[in-house]
Design a protein around this motif. Structure first.
Motif, PDB file in Angstrom:
ATOM      1  N   GLN A  67       0.826  -1.203   0.000  1.00  0.00           N
ATOM      2  CA  GLN A  67       0.000   0.000   0.000  1.00  0.00           C
ATOM      3  C   GLN A  67       0.862   1.255   0.000  1.00  0.00           C
ATOM      4  OE1 GLN A  67      -2.412  -0.678   3.437  1.00  0.00           O
ATOM      5  NE2 GLN A  67      -3.829  -2.011   2.365  1.00  0.00           N
ATOM      6  N   PHE A  68       2.096   1.169   0.509  1.00  0.00           N
ATOM      7  CA  PHE A  68       2.958   2.341   0.524  1.00  0.00           C
ATOM      8  C   PHE A  68       4.308   2.087  -0.131  1.00  0.00           C
ATOM      9  CE2 PHE A  68       3.455   0.196   4.577  1.00  0.00           C
ATOM     10  CZ  PHE A  68       4.822   0.129   4.738  1.00  0.00           C
ATOM     11  N   LEU A  69       4.600   0.858  -0.507  1.00  0.00           N
ATOM     12  CA  LEU A  69       5.838   0.526  -1.202  1.00  0.00           C
ATOM     13  C   LEU A  69       5.507  -0.152  -2.526  1.00  0.00           C
ATOM     14  CD1 LEU A  69       8.013  -0.987   1.687  1.00  0.00           C
ATOM     15  CD2 LEU A  69       8.403   1.158   0.514  1.00  0.00           C
TER      16      LEU A  69
ATOM     17  N   VAL B 143      14.562   1.363   0.432  1.00  0.00           N
ATOM     18  CA  VAL B 143      14.204   1.242   1.842  1.00  0.00           C
ATOM     19  C   VAL B 143      15.479   1.160   2.679  1.00  0.00           C
ATOM     20  CG1 VAL B 143      11.988   0.098   1.431  1.00  0.00           C
ATOM     21  CG2 VAL B 143      14.028  -1.284   1.739  1.00  0.00           C
ATOM     22  N   GLU B 144      15.332   1.527   3.943  1.00  0.00           N
ATOM     23  CA  GLU B 144      16.436   1.413   4.892  1.00  0.00           C
ATOM     24  C   GLU B 144      16.106   0.284   5.854  1.00  0.00           C
ATOM     25  OE1 GLU B 144      18.729   4.063   8.307  1.00  0.00           O
ATOM     26  OE2 GLU B 144      16.810   4.744   7.508  1.00  0.00           O
TER      27      GLU B 144
ATOM     28  N   ALA C  22      18.294  -0.954   0.697  1.00  0.00           N
ATOM     29  CA  ALA C  22      17.916  -2.084  -0.151  1.00  0.00           C
ATOM     30  C   ALA C  22      16.792  -1.622  -1.071  1.00  0.00           C
ATOM     31  CB  ALA C  22      17.465  -3.262   0.708  1.00  0.00           C
ATOM     32  N   ILE C  23      16.394  -2.494  -1.976  1.00  0.00           N
ATOM     33  CA  ILE C  23      15.317  -2.209  -2.916  1.00  0.00           C
ATOM     34  C   ILE C  23      14.147  -3.125  -2.584  1.00  0.00           C
ATOM     35  CG2 ILE C  23      14.633  -2.160  -5.352  1.00  0.00           C
ATOM     36  CD1 ILE C  23      16.856  -0.175  -4.704  1.00  0.00           C
ATOM     37  N   PHE C  24      12.935  -2.539  -2.448  1.00  0.00           N
ATOM     38  CA  PHE C  24      11.743  -3.342  -2.191  1.00  0.00           C
ATOM     39  C   PHE C  24      11.416  -4.160  -3.429  1.00  0.00           C
ATOM     40  CE2 PHE C  24       7.143  -3.933  -2.440  1.00  0.00           C
ATOM     41  CZ  PHE C  24       6.898  -4.591  -1.249  1.00  0.00           C
TER      42      PHE C  24
ATOM     43  N   LEU D 282      12.755   5.051   2.109  1.00  0.00           N
ATOM     44  CA  LEU D 282      13.620   6.225   2.011  1.00  0.00           C
ATOM     45  C   LEU D 282      12.983   7.215   1.065  1.00  0.00           C
ATOM     46  CD1 LEU D 282      17.153   4.565   1.711  1.00  0.00           C
ATOM     47  CD2 LEU D 282      16.235   5.821   3.656  1.00  0.00           C
ATOM     48  N   GLU D 283      12.893   8.456   1.499  1.00  0.00           N
ATOM     49  CA  GLU D 283      12.341   9.517   0.647  1.00  0.00           C
ATOM     50  C   GLU D 283      13.482  10.148  -0.142  1.00  0.00           C
ATOM     51  OE1 GLU D 283       9.078   9.919   0.461  1.00  0.00           O
ATOM     52  OE2 GLU D 283       8.792   8.433   2.051  1.00  0.00           O
TER      53      GLU D 283
END
Length: 170
Positions: free
Chosen positions: A114-116, A122-123, A134-136, A168-169
Motif C-alpha cells: 500500500q505504501f511501497l 528502503v532502509e 535495499a530495494i523493495f 527512504l524519501e
C-alpha cells in the motif's frame, strides 16, 4: 479505590460487534479483541479484522453496582462465562497484554504494497543489516517483505520483517 473488574461474556455467533455497540450505549466499557489477517477474497489479497476469541468479549464493570441481568439481556449477548455459580473474572494485566498484542498486530499488518512498490529504496532499521539500503521487491506474507540487498557486489533476495524496514524519501 476502583472496584471495577473485567468479566467474560459469551455472545451469539458473529454478533460480538453488535453486543459491543449495545453495551456502549448503556455506558459499559467493553473490549472485543480483533487481529488483522491476510485473506484472499475474489482472487485479491486483502487484510481483514477477525475476532481473536470468536463469540467472546470482555466487559469492565463494578460487580457491586452492575446490572448483570440488563447486560445478559443486551442484544448480541447470551450470558456471562461462569465457573460453577461464580462469574469468571479476568486479571486486568491479561487484558492490558491482549490490548497491546492486538494493537501491535494491527499496526504491523498494513500491507507494504500500500505504501511501497517494486524498486522503492528502503532502509533496514534492525538486525545485522541495520543501516543498509535495499530495494523493495515484493511482500512475503503478512509481516515480511522481500528486499533486494547488494552484498559483496551481488544482489540477493532476503526476507525482512515489515517493522524492520522504512521507505527512504528521495
Amino acid at each position: 479505590m476502583m472496584a471495577k473488574k473485567w468479566f467474560v461474556i459469551y455472545c451469539k455467533s458473529r454478533e460480538e460487534q453488535r453486543a459491543v455497540e449495545n453495551l456502549q450505549q448503556q455506558g459499559i466499557d467493553s473490549f472485543f479483541p480483533k487481529i488483522s489477517k491476510e485473506k484472499i477474497l475474489r482472487g485479491k489479497k486483502s487484510i481483514i479484522q477477525e475476532a481473536l476469541f470468536p463469540s467472546y468479549l470482555f466487559v469492565f464493570i463494578d460487580p457491586k453496582d452492575a446490572a448483570f441481568s440488563s447486560i445478559r439481556s443486551t442484544r448480541g449477548v447470551l450470558d456471562f462465562i461462569r465457573f460453577g455459580a461464580k462469574i469468571a473474572q479476568v486479571n486486568i494485566d491479561l487484558i492490558e497484554k491482549l490490548k497491546n498484542i492486538c494493537a501491535s498486530n494491527n499496526a504491523l499488518q498494513s500491507l507494504p504494497e500500500q505504501f511501497l512498490s517494486y524498486g522503492d529504496s528502503v532502509e533496514i532499521l534492525h538486525g545485522p543489516f541495520q543501516g543498509l539500503s535495499a530495494i523493495f521487491s515484493q511482500t512475503d506474507g503478512l509481516e515480511r517483505s522481500v528486499l533486494l540487498l547488494n552484498v559483496l557486489n551481488q544482489e540477493n533476495k532476503i526476507s525482512f520483517r515489515n517493522s524492520d524496514i522504512n521507505k527512504l524519501e528521495h
